[in-house]
Structure formats: C-alpha cells, structure tokens
Write an enzyme that holds these catalytic residues in place. Structure first.
Site, short mmCIF file in Angstrom:
data_model
loop_
_atom_site.label_atom_id
_atom_site.label_comp_id
_atom_site.label_asym_id
_atom_site.label_seq_id
_atom_site.Cartn_x
_atom_site.Cartn_y
_atom_site.Cartn_z
N SER A 176 -64.29 58.89 23.51
CA SER A 176 -64.50 57.45 23.38
C SER A 176 -65.46 57.04 24.48
O SER A 176 -65.27 57.41 25.65
CB SER A 176 -63.18 56.70 23.49
N GLU A 177 -66.50 56.29 24.12
CA GLU A 177 -67.61 56.02 25.05
C GLU A 177 -67.18 55.30 26.32
O GLU A 177 -67.86 55.36 27.33
CB GLU A 177 -68.69 55.21 24.33
N ASN A 178 -66.01 54.63 26.28
CA ASN A 178 -65.54 53.92 27.46
C ASN A 178 -64.77 54.84 28.41
O ASN A 178 -64.00 54.36 29.23
CB ASN A 178 -64.69 52.71 27.05
#
Lengths: 211, 238
Positions: free
Chosen positions: A47-49
């Site tokens: 997940s990019e976060n």
C-alpha cells in the site's frame, strides 16, 4: 446485460496474480482484490502509504485508523508485514520493485493508454500515486466498469481525458470481459457468463478480436 | 543539555510568520498533527503555503485551517476526500491555489530538500499534463522530468514516541510523510503521544534521528478525525 458482479471481477483479477508477486492495489474497485485473494498463494500486498503485507479489512470493532489503505479505509497487517515512510514506498514503485499494480480508470484505450486522474471538468484533479504506478510498476492492470453511467464506452481508441500514462495497460477487467490492449484493438481473453461477443463489441468503443 | 520539549503548544509555534511554507504530515487521518494545526490556527499566521498529501477532510485540522482562509496555496497529490467540501468550495471560488504533484514525486521532492539535492529526474508524469513547463531529459531511451526540491520553513508532524532529544518512532501507517518532512524544514515541530528520556527508545528502531527535530510537544490523547467525521455525518442526517 449483466455479466460479473464487482466481487466477481475482483476475484477474476486476483486469479491472474502469480504466487510470490508483490502487488499494489489502487483506490476504489481494486481495493476489493485484497479480500478475494486465492488462498493457495503467498502474495504480498503493497500500500503506497507505507505498508508491505497488507491484510484483509478488519471487523468494525477492530478498526485502527492509523492502519489504513490508499483509499483511507481500515486494513490489517499480515504476520511478517512491514511499515516504511513515503519516500521508501515510492522507491519500491519508481524503482520497479512492484510486480503488478491494479488501478481503476475513467478510460483505457486499445493502445494501453490510461486516464484516471482528471475528469477534465470543474472537479479538482487528483492524481495520488497513479502516475508513479503507471511509470514504475512492472505490469499495469485495470479494473473498471465497461461504460459510463450514461452508457458511453470507457474502453476506446483515443483518450478524451488527460492521460495518466501511455501504452502501459496490459489487461483490463470489466463486468463484461477480460481484455488485453493489443495496439489498434482489444484482444478478448474471457467473456463473462451470459455475455455474447456482439454485445461486448457494441459496448466497446474500439475493435475487439476474439481470435 | 539538549531538551527540545516545549512547555506549551503555543510556544512551539510562536514564530510561524505570515507567508510561511509549512509541511504537514499525514495520509488521510493517519499521522495528521491535528493539535499542532489547531494551535497554528490560534497563532494567527496567514497567507501560508501548505504541503500535505491531501487537502483536509471534514472541518478539523487542515480543513479547518483552509476554512479560516489562512492558506494561499496548497501543494498535494490528492485533494479529494470523503468529506472534502471545504477545499472544494475554495477551489471552485478560485480562492486557493492548487499545485498538484504525483504522490511519489511529492515525497521525493521533500526528501531531496532534506538531503541537499536541488532537483532530480523521474519518469513519473512524462508525456502528461504534469510535464507542462518542466525540463525533460532522455536517459537510456526513456524520457524523464526534472523535479525540484520542496524546502519549507516549518514541518508539523505527528509521532508515537519521542525522547527529549527528538528521536522519533511512529505508529503503523501513520509514519507516511513525517520522516521526509522532518528532514526538509528549517524548523521541525513534533507532537508526540509519549515523551521519554534518551536511551528509552531502541536505537535499532528509531526512524527519525533527533538531528532532524527541533521542537517537541506532548499530546497524549490526540483527537480522532474519524470521530469528528462520524459526528458530522450524524449532524447532517438529523
């Protein structure tokens, strides 16, 4: 014309992800893929976060709003998962470490162009990580509805909206079919149950080849 | 003796000037330094440029700062939220400037500033409207855009644990932009849920070393944006 449900589309996309892959899921329909992974494979969700090893959505009472996905919805961490900061997260993307990303889209062309950040109208544009993903992921796939709410095809020959990337999409999953952009046409991979080829052709704004 | 703890949150923000560029950590609700933003609203600085991944949600934290018309320009990747009406209204009334930056480019431009790198090349955005007006260069047959560092006067970030020297540890996905923002500002101000003595944090687990931190405020029980949004929904429904 019905075809696959949203969950069936997500499960069909999940079926194409090989064992051992590192995968990023975009906001919206692709998020659902996380909950529908084939149980016989070890697949690492990014997940990019700042999460590797993203797990399924938690029960309501177990929600932790400091453990969320790219769509800001609560998720879980699998045993062996890891957290990291945003620059490292996008080094994974930009540095070509992500094997597959699955994005949503407003439009995809038979040449593999994708538009998913600006609706071109008055609404503020919102790019998020989409441009980084189409530039950096080793393979880009898309889950989308086949047509707009007004019935216009979203799988077309030329983008009408601003591009997120050009010639990057390798496979598209919709409620009607699985298709691969092949240059000047879409190559049919699989029709949804009950959908006939002529209906698919009618709903698609570019040539479709079943051969 | 090095002690970066501030007695009050107001003291931590006393020198924020009009026109300042401020990095604000957070992705969605996770990692938002809401109490620092509320103290900034009290403090009064205006004409601000704010860098955050989003553009605020509901009427709390960054959204409240926008609503108070204190922000001239926002630099972000995704100015859209489940409750994004404050930004939407300002945007449609042309009362706020938006610089839209792809998320990875945003993180790297901030990291570059902190690492002393004035600019770098990335394939992200090449051939799109994001490339308009940017220098391009070809490496190995592929086109790349030149992107410049984002320096700031202040960074407001949230950590789970800090020691009085400013070493930081975060909580889960609330880490997001905070470590790179801490590097990129002239003055980095942290709100931490727990403040401990040097030596209490595992040196192998420290994410942000103290050199990047200037001021620490102890906020043991930060407000939860999701509670605020739920209350907002309830209010609207009745």
């Amino acid at each position: 014309m019905k075809g696959w449900t949203r969950d069936e589309i997500a499960a069909r996309a999940a079926l194409d992800i090989p064992d051992g892959a590192y995968v990023n899921l975009g906001i919206g329909q692709p998020e659902r893929v996380a909950d529908l992974m084939p149980p016989d494979r070890e697949i690492m969700l990014h997940s990019e976060n700042g999460i590797l090893g993203m797990g399924k959505a938690p029960a309501f009472e177990d929600r932790d709003m400091e453990l969320i996905n790219a769509g800001k919805k609560p998720v879980t961490l699998v045993p062996g998962g890891a957290f990291f900061h945003h620059a490292d997260s996008f080094a994974m993307i930009r540095g070509r470490h992500i094997d597959v990303c699955i994005l949503g889209a407003f439009e995809v062309t038979c040449a593999g162009d994708i538009a998913n950040w600006s609706s071109g109208g008055n609404a503020p544009p919102a790019v998020g990580g989409a441009m980084d993903l189409v530039a950096g992921a080793r393979e880009v796939r898309v889950i989308m509805s086949h047509r707009t709410a007004q019935g216009r095809p979203k799988l077309i020959e030329q983008l009408t909206l601003p591009a997120t990337g050009r010639a990057v999409v390798k496979r598209v999953y919709t409620e009607l079919a699985v298709m691969d952009p092949a240059g000047d046409y879409f190559k049919l991979v699989e029709l949804a149950p009950g959908i006939h080829l002529d209906a698919l052709e009618q709903a698609t704004g570019a040539p479709v080849s079943a051969g | 003796m090095i002690d970066k703890r501030c007695a009050t949150i107001a003291q931590a923000l006393h020198d924020v000037h009009d026109g300042a560029t401020i990095l604000i950590s957070g992705f969605g609700e996770a990692g938002n330094p809401t109490e620092l933003i509320h103290a900034l609203i009290e403090q009064g600085a205006r004409d601000l440029t704010v860098v955050n991944n989003n553009a605020g949600n509901g009427e709390i934290g960054l959204a409240l700062l926008l609503k108070q018309r204190r922000v001239r320009k926002i630099v972000c990747s995704f100015p859209r939220g489940s409750h994004g009406h404050v930004f939407d209204e300002l945007y449609h009334a042309r009362q706020i400037e938006l610089e839209l930056v792809p998320q990875g480019t945003l993180a790297e431009r901030i990291r570059a500033a902190g690492a002393g790198i004035p600019a770098f090349y990335t394939a992200t955005g090449a051939g799109t409207e994001i490339a308009n007006g940017k220098e391009t260069r070809t490496f190995g047959g592929r086109e790349y855009l030149m992107e410049t560092a984002i320096h700031a006067d202040f960074a407001l970030i949230k950590a789970e644990r800090a020691d009085r020297w400013g070493n930081l540890v975060y909580n889960k996905a609330a880490r997001n932009f905070a470590p790179v923002m801490a590097m990129a500002a002239a003055t980095t101000i942290v709100q931490a849920r727990h403040v401990v003595e040097p030596g209490e944090l595992d040196p192998e687990a420290i994410v942000t070393p103290s050199i990047f931190v200037d001021r620490i405020v102890h906020v043991p029980d930060p407000v939860r944006e999701s509670d605020h949004l739920a209350a907002l929904d309830k209010e609207r429904a009745s």
